[in-house]
Design a protein around this motif. Structure first.
Motif, PDB file in Angstrom:
ATOM      1  N   GLY A  99      17.987  35.329   8.756  1.00  0.00           N
ATOM      2  CA  GLY A  99      19.046  36.250   9.121  1.00  0.00           C
ATOM      3  C   GLY A  99      18.962  36.738  10.556  1.00  0.00           C
ATOM      4  O   GLY A  99      19.922  37.351  11.049  1.00  0.00           O
ATOM      5  N   ASP A 100      17.839  36.495  11.244  1.00  0.00           N
ATOM      6  CA  ASP A 100      17.718  36.908  12.645  1.00  0.00           C
ATOM      7  C   ASP A 100      18.677  36.111  13.517  1.00  0.00           C
ATOM      8  O   ASP A 100      18.917  34.922  13.285  1.00  0.00           O
ATOM      9  CB  ASP A 100      16.283  36.695  13.143  1.00  0.00           C
ATOM     10  CG  ASP A 100      15.303  37.683  12.538  1.00  0.00           C
ATOM     11  OD1 ASP A 100      15.764  38.639  11.885  1.00  0.00           O
ATOM     12  OD2 ASP A 100      14.084  37.499  12.717  1.00  0.00           O
ATOM     13  N   VAL A 101      19.208  36.760  14.545  1.00  0.00           N
ATOM     14  CA  VAL A 101      20.104  36.085  15.491  1.00  0.00           C
ATOM     15  C   VAL A 101      19.267  35.242  16.445  1.00  0.00           C
ATOM     16  O   VAL A 101      18.325  35.736  17.061  1.00  0.00           O
ATOM     17  CB  VAL A 101      20.944  37.109  16.269  1.00  0.00           C
ATOM     18  CG1 VAL A 101      21.818  36.397  17.301  1.00  0.00           C
ATOM     19  CG2 VAL A 101      21.811  37.919  15.321  1.00  0.00           C
ATOM     20  N   LEU A 102      19.625  33.955  16.534  1.00  0.00           N
ATOM     21  CA  LEU A 102      18.866  33.027  17.376  1.00  0.00           C
ATOM     22  C   LEU A 102      19.574  32.719  18.686  1.00  0.00           C
ATOM     23  O   LEU A 102      18.918  32.483  19.704  1.00  0.00           O
ATOM     24  CB  LEU A 102      18.625  31.713  16.614  1.00  0.00           C
ATOM     25  CG  LEU A 102      17.935  31.828  15.257  1.00  0.00           C
ATOM     26  CD1 LEU A 102      17.851  30.458  14.599  1.00  0.00           C
ATOM     27  CD2 LEU A 102      16.554  32.441  15.396  1.00  0.00           C
ATOM     28  N   ALA A 103      20.908  32.674  18.673  1.00  0.00           N
ATOM     29  CA  ALA A 103      21.648  32.272  19.872  1.00  0.00           C
ATOM     30  C   ALA A 103      23.068  32.814  19.815  1.00  0.00           C
ATOM     31  O   ALA A 103      23.579  33.199  18.754  1.00  0.00           O
ATOM     32  CB  ALA A 103      21.653  30.754  19.996  1.00  0.00           C
ATOM     33  N   GLY A 228      30.204  34.688  17.153  1.00  0.00           N
ATOM     34  CA  GLY A 228      29.616  33.606  17.947  1.00  0.00           C
ATOM     35  C   GLY A 228      28.111  33.502  17.855  1.00  0.00           C
ATOM     36  O   GLY A 228      27.475  32.865  18.710  1.00  0.00           O
ATOM     37  N   THR A 229      27.499  34.091  16.839  1.00  0.00           N
ATOM     38  CA  THR A 229      26.044  34.057  16.739  1.00  0.00           C
ATOM     39  C   THR A 229      25.569  32.918  15.850  1.00  0.00           C
ATOM     40  O   THR A 229      26.290  32.452  14.968  1.00  0.00           O
ATOM     41  CB  THR A 229      25.510  35.379  16.151  1.00  0.00           C
ATOM     42  OG1 THR A 229      26.075  35.573  14.846  1.00  0.00           O
ATOM     43  CG2 THR A 229      25.867  36.550  17.047  1.00  0.00           C
ATOM     44  N   LEU A 230      24.349  32.483  16.108  1.00  0.00           N
ATOM     45  CA  LEU A 230      23.657  31.525  15.249  1.00  0.00           C
ATOM     46  C   LEU A 230      22.496  32.261  14.607  1.00  0.00           C
ATOM     47  O   LEU A 230      21.602  32.748  15.308  1.00  0.00           O
ATOM     48  CB  LEU A 230      23.148  30.334  16.068  1.00  0.00           C
ATOM     49  CG  LEU A 230      22.309  29.301  15.295  1.00  0.00           C
ATOM     50  CD1 LEU A 230      23.155  28.617  14.223  1.00  0.00           C
ATOM     51  CD2 LEU A 230      21.725  28.262  16.247  1.00  0.00           C
ATOM     52  N   LYS A 231      22.506  32.351  13.269  1.00  0.00           N
ATOM     53  CA  LYS A 231      21.485  33.104  12.551  1.00  0.00           C
ATOM     54  C   LYS A 231      20.545  32.166  11.809  1.00  0.00           C
ATOM     55  O   LYS A 231      20.952  31.111  11.333  1.00  0.00           O
ATOM     56  CB  LYS A 231      22.142  34.080  11.566  1.00  0.00           C
ATOM     57  CG  LYS A 231      22.995  35.146  12.264  1.00  0.00           C
ATOM     58  CD  LYS A 231      23.616  36.104  11.267  1.00  0.00           C
ATOM     59  CE  LYS A 231      24.462  37.150  11.989  1.00  0.00           C
ATOM     60  NZ  LYS A 231      25.105  38.103  11.042  1.00  0.00           N
ATOM     61  N   ALA A 232      19.286  32.578  11.725  1.00  0.00           N
ATOM     62  CA  ALA A 232      18.261  31.756  11.082  1.00  0.00           C
ATOM     63  C   ALA A 232      18.547  31.630   9.592  1.00  0.00           C
ATOM     64  O   ALA A 232      18.823  32.629   8.919  1.00  0.00           O
ATOM     65  CB  ALA A 232      16.879  32.361  11.299  1.00  0.00           C
ATOM     66  N   ASN A 233      18.482  30.394   9.096  1.00  0.00           N
ATOM     67  CA  ASN A 233      18.675  30.174   7.663  1.00  0.00           C
ATOM     68  C   ASN A 233      17.354  30.107   6.912  1.00  0.00           C
ATOM     69  O   ASN A 233      17.330  29.887   5.709  1.00  0.00           O
ATOM     70  CB  ASN A 233      19.476  28.896   7.420  1.00  0.00           C
ATOM     71  CG  ASN A 233      18.816  27.667   8.026  1.00  0.00           C
ATOM     72  OD1 ASN A 233      17.605  27.651   8.277  1.00  0.00           O
ATOM     73  ND2 ASN A 233      19.590  26.619   8.258  1.00  0.00           N
ATOM     74  N   HIS A 234      16.229  30.265   7.671  1.00  0.00           N
ATOM     75  CA  HIS A 234      14.912  30.221   7.033  1.00  0.00           C
ATOM     76  C   HIS A 234      13.918  30.963   7.917  1.00  0.00           C
ATOM     77  O   HIS A 234      14.039  30.968   9.147  1.00  0.00           O
ATOM     78  CB  HIS A 234      14.457  28.771   6.832  1.00  0.00           C
ATOM     79  CG  HIS A 234      13.377  28.609   5.815  1.00  0.00           C
ATOM     80  ND1 HIS A 234      13.629  28.439   4.474  1.00  0.00           N
ATOM     81  CD2 HIS A 234      12.032  28.624   5.938  1.00  0.00           C
ATOM     82  CE1 HIS A 234      12.502  28.330   3.821  1.00  0.00           C
ATOM     83  NE2 HIS A 234      11.500  28.446   4.687  1.00  0.00           N
ATOM     84  N   SER A 235      12.938  31.583   7.300  1.00  0.00           N
ATOM     85  CA  SER A 235      11.888  32.270   8.053  1.00  0.00           C
ATOM     86  C   SER A 235      10.821  31.274   8.485  1.00  0.00           C
ATOM     87  O   SER A 235      10.587  30.271   7.817  1.00  0.00           O
ATOM     88  CB  SER A 235      11.261  33.377   7.199  1.00  0.00           C
ATOM     89  OG  SER A 235      12.234  34.304   6.775  1.00  0.00           O
TER      90      SER A 235
END
Length: 266
Positions: A99-103, A228-235
């Motif tokens: 769920g963290d924003v990556l880009a 426009g965000t890319l969120k992590a689908n895995h930890s």
């Protein structure tokens, strides 16, 4: 006058040789000695459960030892549309949670892609409705032919009954041939109607699948356009990031970031 031999020097040179020999003798004797191992007696299991089996000695077969390298399972993080990446917030070595924003990305291309998908959906609906109408018209046409065949068959049967009463053998033979031809044509029409109905069911299933996929893609684009965000689908740990100095364009499904789960080795 005879000189006495001095053995002092010889004695000093002999002592190291003797000590070296004794060392090798002890080393060889130690290596050659056999150590007796005793096998412990087996103890009866304390539990009396019938599921326990008595332990016995036996050949368990060959044991193979395999050497390899265990690597963590990796998860690609990608946009679901063509985008221009404006900023990547992580770098290799960082730890991220799901769920963290990556880009971040420019959403102009996503907006254009959504418009194209909407047009594709509209075209799909139009083509499906047109094909269904054509199919139904063909079924109606064949159904009318079938009714006409049924009417003709009834007329032939009536004529056959009249011919039997008049005992006209030639007329009976012609009537029988007409009846067979009419039945064959009726069976052919029934078969054609069944094929059209099956094609209609198949087209409907295919149409529903295409519409579902297009709606899912449009929904994903809507979510992308929203922020426009890319969120992590895995930890896990970041092991790769796209180099924006080479290109900021990222295609659909292209990895912008790769996250590895260090607790899931393979």
């Amino acid at each position: 006058m005879r000189k006495k031999k001095s053995y002092a020097g010889n004695a000093q040179s002999v002592i190291p040789v003797v000590l070296t020999g004794l060392f090798f003798v002890m080393l060889i004797g130690g290596c050659g000695s056999k150590k007796t191992e005793t096998i412990p007696d087996l103890e009866e299991p304390a539990a009396s459960n019938a599921s326990y089996q008595q332990v016995t000695y036996g050949n368990i077969g060959t044991t193979n030892v395999l050497l390899g390298t265990a690597v963590p399972k990796e998860y690609g993080q990608a946009y679901e549309a063509n985008v221009t990446v404006t900023k990547i917030l992580v770098e290799p070595g960082d730890t991220v949670e799901k769920g963290d924003v990556l880009a971040y990305a420019d959403v102009d291309e996503a907006s254009a892609s959504r418009k194209a998908k909407q047009q594709e959906l509209s075209h799909e609906n139009t083509v499906y409705e047109l094909n269904q109408k054509i199919n139904q018209l063909q079924q109606n046409k064949l159904a009318n032919q079938q009714k006409q065949q049924d009417t003709a068959e009834n007329n032939i049967q009536d004529a056959a009954e009249n011919n039997i009463q008049e005992e006209d053998n030639m007329q009976e033979s012609a009537t029988e041939n007409n009846t067979q031809e009419t039945e064959a044509e009726a069976e052919d029409i029934t078969s054609q109607i069944a094929v059209l109905q099956e094609n209609s069911r198949y087209d409907t299933k295919l149409h529903e699948y295409r519409v579902q996929k297009l709606n899912e893609e449009i929904a994903a684009l809507d979510a992308l356009i929203a922020d426009g965000t890319l969120k992590a689908n895995h930890s896990g740990e970041v092991v790769y990031t796209k180099s924006l100095t080479v290109s900021r364009n990222a295609g659909t499904g292209e990895n912008v970031v790769v996250v590895a789960d260090t607790e899931d080795l393979q």
